[in-house]
Design a protein around this motif. Sequence first.
Motif, PDB file in Angstrom:
ATOM      1  N   VAL A 207      -2.095  16.081   1.540  1.00  9.03           N
ATOM      2  CA  VAL A 207      -1.784  14.648   1.704  1.00  9.03           C
ATOM      3  C   VAL A 207      -3.059  13.827   1.550  1.00  9.03           C
ATOM      4  N   ALA A 208      -4.152  14.320   2.119  1.00 12.80           N
ATOM      5  CA  ALA A 208      -5.445  13.622   1.986  1.00 12.80           C
ATOM      6  C   ALA A 208      -5.917  13.644   0.533  1.00 12.80           C
ATOM      7  N   LEU A 209      -5.832  14.800  -0.108  1.00 15.00           N
ATOM      8  CA  LEU A 209      -6.310  14.939  -1.499  1.00 15.00           C
ATOM      9  C   LEU A 209      -5.500  14.067  -2.461  1.00 15.00           C
ATOM     10  N   THR A 210      -4.200  13.953  -2.183  1.00 10.11           N
ATOM     11  CA  THR A 210      -3.351  13.118  -3.053  1.00 10.11           C
ATOM     12  C   THR A 210      -3.731  11.647  -2.909  1.00 10.11           C
ATOM     13  N   GLY A 211      -4.055  11.251  -1.680  1.00 13.07           N
ATOM     14  CA  GLY A 211      -4.529   9.871  -1.472  1.00 13.07           C
ATOM     15  C   GLY A 211      -5.828   9.628  -2.224  1.00 13.07           C
TER      16      GLY A 211
ATOM     17  N   TRP B  53      -1.012  26.866  10.184  1.00 15.21           N
ATOM     18  CA  TRP B  53      -1.843  26.937   8.979  1.00 15.21           C
ATOM     19  C   TRP B  53      -1.180  26.186   7.823  1.00 15.21           C
ATOM     20  N   GLU B  54       0.140  26.395   7.669  1.00 21.91           N
ATOM     21  CA  GLU B  54       0.862  25.736   6.564  1.00 21.91           C
ATOM     22  C   GLU B  54       0.852  24.214   6.745  1.00 21.91           C
ATOM     23  N   ALA B  55       1.009  23.776   7.983  1.00 22.65           N
ATOM     24  CA  ALA B  55       0.995  22.328   8.225  1.00 22.65           C
ATOM     25  C   ALA B  55      -0.384  21.748   7.933  1.00 22.65           C
ATOM     26  N   ALA B  56      -1.438  22.460   8.345  1.00 23.43           N
ATOM     27  CA  ALA B  56      -2.804  21.985   8.105  1.00 23.43           C
ATOM     28  C   ALA B  56      -3.112  21.969   6.606  1.00 23.43           C
ATOM     29  N   TYR B  57      -2.616  22.985   5.889  1.00 21.16           N
ATOM     30  CA  TYR B  57      -2.790  23.041   4.425  1.00 21.16           C
ATOM     31  C   TYR B  57      -2.120  21.823   3.794  1.00 21.16           C
TER      32      TYR B  57
ATOM     33  N   MET C 186       0.851  -1.171   0.000  1.00 22.29           N
ATOM     34  CA  MET C 186       0.000   0.000   0.000  1.00 22.29           C
ATOM     35  C   MET C 186       0.908   1.250   0.000  1.00 22.29           C
ATOM     36  N   GLU C 187       0.549   2.213  -0.836  1.00 22.00           N
ATOM     37  CA  GLU C 187       1.332   3.461  -0.893  1.00 22.00           C
ATOM     38  C   GLU C 187       0.946   4.398   0.264  1.00 22.00           C
ATOM     39  N   THR C 188       1.963   5.072   0.778  1.00 23.76           N
ATOM     40  CA  THR C 188       1.761   6.082   1.821  1.00 23.76           C
ATOM     41  C   THR C 188       2.053   7.463   1.254  1.00 23.76           C
ATOM     42  N   ILE C 189       1.160   8.417   1.529  1.00 26.97           N
ATOM     43  CA  ILE C 189       1.416   9.815   1.151  1.00 26.97           C
ATOM     44  C   ILE C 189       1.832  10.544   2.417  1.00 26.97           C
ATOM     45  N   TYR C 190       2.937  11.268   2.350  1.00 29.04           N
ATOM     46  CA  TYR C 190       3.524  11.896   3.548  1.00 29.04           C
ATOM     47  C   TYR C 190       4.284  13.155   3.146  1.00 29.04           C
ATOM     48  N   THR C 191       4.295  14.154   4.028  1.00 31.48           N
ATOM     49  CA  THR C 191       5.137  15.331   3.790  1.00 31.48           C
ATOM     50  C   THR C 191       5.809  15.780   5.078  1.00 31.48           C
ATOM     51  N   GLU C 192       7.064  16.191   4.951  1.00 35.49           N
ATOM     52  CA  GLU C 192       7.827  16.713   6.085  1.00 35.49           C
ATOM     53  C   GLU C 192       7.168  17.986   6.648  1.00 35.49           C
ATOM     54  N   LYS C 193       6.310  18.608   5.818  1.00 34.77           N
ATOM     55  CA  LYS C 193       5.737  19.901   6.237  1.00 34.77           C
ATOM     56  C   LYS C 193       4.868  19.773   7.490  1.00 34.77           C
TER      57      LYS C 193
ATOM     58  N   ASP D 187      -0.096  19.282  -5.089  1.00 33.14           N
ATOM     59  CA  ASP D 187      -0.738  20.459  -4.503  1.00 33.14           C
ATOM     60  C   ASP D 187      -2.030  20.756  -5.263  1.00 33.14           C
ATOM     61  N   PHE D 188      -3.171  20.604  -4.559  1.00 34.18           N
ATOM     62  CA  PHE D 188      -4.478  20.806  -5.192  1.00 34.18           C
ATOM     63  C   PHE D 188      -5.020  22.213  -4.932  1.00 34.18           C
ATOM     64  N   GLY D 189      -4.212  23.030  -4.220  1.00 33.93           N
ATOM     65  CA  GLY D 189      -4.608  24.419  -3.969  1.00 33.93           C
ATOM     66  C   GLY D 189      -5.682  24.549  -2.898  1.00 33.93           C
TER      67      GLY D 189
END
Length: 343
Positions: free
Chosen positions: A134-138, A125-129, A1-8, A53-55
Amino acid sequence: METIYTEKHKLRDAKTELCGGELVEPFERPSRAEYVLDRVRETDLGPVSDPDDFGMDPILAIHDTEFVAFLKTAPARWKEAGFNGEAIPTTWVGRRMSHIRPNHVEGQLGYYALAGETSLTEGTWEAAYASAQVALTGAARIRAGAGAVFSLCRPPGHHATADMYGGYCFFNNAAISAQHFLDQGAKRVAILDVDFHHGNGTQDIFYDRSDVFFISLHGDPLETFPYHLGHAEETGSGAGTGFNLNFPMPPDTPFDVWQAALHKGLARIAEYKPDVLIISLGVDTFETDPISFFKLKSDDFLTMGADIASAGLPTHFIMEGGYDVDEIGVNAVNVLQGFERAN
Ligand SMILES: NCCCNCCCCCC(O)(O)C(F)(F)F
Ligand SMILES: [Zn+2]
């Protein structure tokens, strides 16, 4: 299973949480995501990918524009107002008080906060964005044909409503994913919230709608956070009547009792025939979780994953809660491994 993750996610690094009348190190801290990521890698669960990034649009499809702007500017305005600590509300919209939004940042904190433990900081705010991306990419991976994907979201989201934050949540990642699936052509989406705490935000967002069926298994709100929503009699309103299902359970609930509720929820999901199943995956149901009171053991999370797989649906796992015990990684990935082995 692929994981979507960001250091942000590390941009959300609050130093204080109001707990028991003291300012403590937040339970919802950066190391949580690192424990889970380490376990994903250790078990060779699958590739780990950065989000696209879905904006702002998919976030604004769920959240109120002024609320989003408030979250972004509040920390700086709080400092300008001369306060030295992190931004934590001290007032509430009490019973029979006005719903007119104050101008002052201290008043706006209480206007938008549904709980007082969660501080607002530069970077939140940036982390929540980023967590929403990450959710949208999944969601996009599922739309592109993946049977399942894990969005390792941090900060979490299921307590956030269209215009309120709290309980460590700012943007509702599961709701943003669900709405995105619908905007991209899905007819029905089921959201199963297995976090220990009731997903009051997700419930509130879809409460009067039948195109999203929300099901939550959680600690009885008579006894635990969020306290003021999550009772069994909350079954939806208007067109959404019958499309909200709560399973509140008492302190010390063991897995067999919890699993019986899961099976009931899965049966209702089968009847609903959704195009996709979103799992708000919190693992604070674990027996030694520091802020919860269920008694699930690590192996039970393998069984939980297998039970979820029995629904036979494209499944989007979205990380919610689970607190700073080493096992958070084991327990979260156990769900994903249990799911994969049963498929
Ligand atoms: N002094 C400890 C009281 C904690 N009160 C707030 C609990 C918030 C739970 C957050 C969560 O686990 O539901 C999420 F998934 F959103 F992260
Ligand atoms: Zn939780």
